[in-house]
Design a protein around this motif. Structure first.
Motif, PDB file in Angstrom:
ATOM      1  N   GLY A 150       4.468   3.448  -6.142  1.00  0.00           N
ATOM      2  CA  GLY A 150       3.926   4.553  -6.951  1.00  0.00           C
ATOM      3  C   GLY A 150       2.444   4.795  -6.707  1.00  0.00           C
ATOM      4  N   ILE A 151       1.833   3.957  -5.870  1.00  0.00           N
ATOM      5  CA  ILE A 151       0.370   4.075  -5.657  1.00  0.00           C
ATOM      6  C   ILE A 151       0.059   5.160  -4.612  1.00  0.00           C
ATOM      7  N   GLN A 152      -0.951   6.003  -4.944  1.00  0.00           N
ATOM      8  CA  GLN A 152      -1.409   7.024  -3.993  1.00  0.00           C
ATOM      9  C   GLN A 152      -2.831   6.728  -3.508  1.00  0.00           C
ATOM     10  N   ASN A 153      -3.689   6.333  -4.448  1.00  0.00           N
ATOM     11  CA  ASN A 153      -5.102   6.065  -4.143  1.00  0.00           C
ATOM     12  C   ASN A 153      -5.515   4.767  -4.812  1.00  0.00           C
ATOM     13  N   ARG A 154      -6.642   4.245  -4.370  1.00  0.00           N
ATOM     14  CA  ARG A 154      -7.295   3.132  -5.063  1.00  0.00           C
ATOM     15  C   ARG A 154      -8.797   3.323  -4.848  1.00  0.00           C
ATOM     16  N   HIS A 155      -9.601   2.767  -5.782  1.00  0.00           N
ATOM     17  CA  HIS A 155     -11.054   2.800  -5.627  1.00  0.00           C
ATOM     18  C   HIS A 155     -11.486   1.461  -5.026  1.00  0.00           C
ATOM     19  N   VAL A 156     -12.381   1.527  -4.047  1.00  0.00           N
ATOM     20  CA  VAL A 156     -12.831   0.310  -3.373  1.00  0.00           C
ATOM     21  C   VAL A 156     -14.353   0.200  -3.492  1.00  0.00           C
ATOM     22  N   ALA A 157     -14.803  -0.963  -3.953  1.00  0.00           N
ATOM     23  CA  ALA A 157     -16.249  -1.167  -4.145  1.00  0.00           C
ATOM     24  C   ALA A 157     -16.941  -1.282  -2.795  1.00  0.00           C
ATOM     25  N   VAL A 158     -17.902  -0.402  -2.574  1.00  0.00           N
ATOM     26  CA  VAL A 158     -18.710  -0.458  -1.354  1.00  0.00           C
ATOM     27  C   VAL A 158     -20.148  -0.802  -1.750  1.00  0.00           C
ATOM     28  N   THR A 159     -20.669  -0.061  -2.714  1.00  0.00           N
ATOM     29  CA  THR A 159     -22.017  -0.382  -3.197  1.00  0.00           C
ATOM     30  C   THR A 159     -21.952  -1.149  -4.523  1.00  0.00           C
ATOM     31  N   GLU A 160     -20.838  -1.001  -5.249  1.00  0.00           N
ATOM     32  CA  GLU A 160     -20.715  -1.661  -6.562  1.00  0.00           C
ATOM     33  C   GLU A 160     -20.313  -3.128  -6.392  1.00  0.00           C
ATOM     34  N   THR A 161     -20.475  -3.915  -7.459  1.00  0.00           N
ATOM     35  CA  THR A 161     -20.046  -5.315  -7.478  1.00  0.00           C
ATOM     36  C   THR A 161     -19.202  -5.543  -8.734  1.00  0.00           C
TER      37      THR A 161
END
Ligand code: ACO
Length: 326
Positions: free
Chosen positions: A38-49
């Motif tokens: 059911g997953i289409q997108n995800r958020h990935v930390a690049v600058t965040e921690t």
């Protein structure tokens, strides 16, 4: 006296990774991922921690609750992906937001972590040790998964969700949590070996399974979830003396749409009562329940008096459920 949620908050990394983007470097497809998960997108930390996401979510929860950092008695942070082993995430949050009066420590119950932290804080409040607590689930799993392993990396996303809870006449009605350590190897991550002067050179077989990446037997976790979560829900409903039909929202850990649909079917409850946001975020482990809670709260989908059951499951294996009145 019981405990009530009076504020929620969440934070997500700005970088969104689509299934199509994964197709560019993995032997996978948008169709496979959507059909199986059911997953289409995800958020990935690049600058965040993990810490920066957790702090943002906590500040938003405090603002929503109309509280100041100095009002907070207890901070419990649930995470399996802290930025450092110590000091713990909760202490980093305490320092960053200036919650100088708060006790602060972390809980590791993987994807059930927010629920365990929530239940633990509620038990403290019930016994009079604290009057309130700031609970946060925060994860950057993108740094723990093997991005060449199509069977696991496609599932996860990064984010943080928080709730401010305090003593009240009405709120939590019943709680349950448990663990089955014998099934721990269904989902695990070992630290990669570090050589020191007293340790002999490790061999490839010593290091097997200690890649430093998350390792998972997906089918075993799936089977565990679809049997243990309905059982946990039935138990908290019995303890609350509620009928299933009285529940307005089942807010479950967002691991896989098929898991949630299967749980709805086993309970004989309509799928509309099981809100989902995993299509947009993937599995955010301990952050998934509080992020969904915050979205529903801010969208005005939760009304005072609504009956809610939250339930999570995760590595350990751990599981839990809570019945509460919003
Ligand atoms: N793209 C394309 N094919 C894939 C992918 C992929 N990303 N991943 C696996 N496959 C292939 C496999 O290699 C296999 O191929 P084969 O038949 O040629 O050997 C085939 O697809 C079927 O693989 P299965 O592992 O049997 O697929 P399944 O239907 O079990 O789905 C999944 C896998 C999605 C991981 C499922 O088992 C699941 O959701 N399990 C629950 C685990 C979970 O949610 N974990 C999250 C962390 S745990 C937690 O949150 C607590």
């Amino acid at each position: 006296m019981t405990t009530r949620i009076i504020g929620t908050g969440s934070a997500l990394p700005s970088r969104v990774v689509t299934n199509l983007e994964l197709e560019s470097f993995l032997d996978t497809s948008d169709t496979w991922i959507q059909e199986r998960t059911g997953i289409q997108n995800r958020h990935v930390a690049v600058t965040e921690t993990t810490t920066s996401l957790a702090i943002q979510a906590c500040l938003k929860a405090l603002e929503d609750a109309g509280k100041q950092p100095e009002d907070v008695d207890l901070i419990l942070a649930a995470t399996v992906s802290p930025d450092c082993t110590f000091p713990c995430l909760a202490c980093e949050i305490q320092a960053a937001i200036g919650a100088d009066q708060a006790t602060a420590y972390d809980i590791n119950a993987a994807c059930a972590g927010f629920l365990f932290a929530f239940n633990s804080a509620a038990a403290y409040i019930a016994c009079g040790m604290y009057r309130n607590a700031l609970i946060v689930g925060a994860e950057v799993l993108s740094k723990l998964v093997d991005w060449t392993d199509r069977s696991s990396c496609i599932l996860f996303g990064d984010g943080a969700g928080a709730a401010f809870i305090e003593e009240a006449e009405e709120g939590i009605v019943s709680m349950l949590q448990g663990a089955n350590g014998k099934k721990g190897m269904a989902l695990y991550r070992y630290e990669p070996p570090i050589l020191h002067p007293f340790l002999k050179q490790t061999t490839a077989s010593d290091d097997a399974g200690r890649s430093g990446y998350l390792e998972m037997n997906g089918q075993e976790v799936f089977r565990f979830a679809v049997s243990q979560v309905p059982d946990s829900i039935i138990h908290v409903l019995e303890r609350a003396n509620w009928e299933k039909s009285e529940v307005d929202h089942y807010i479950l850990h967002q691991a896989n749409a098929r898991i949630i649909q299967s749980i709805a079917k086993r309970l004989g409850e309509p799928e509309e009562k099981f809100p989902m946001n995993l299509h947009a975020y993937g599995n955010m482990s301990s952050a998934s329940i509080p992020v969904l809670l915050d979205e529903m709260n801010r969208a005005g989908r939760l009304k005072r008096g609504d009956k809610i059951v939250m339930s999570g499951f995760g590595a350990g294996l751990t599981y839990g459920a809570t019945a509460l009145i919003w």
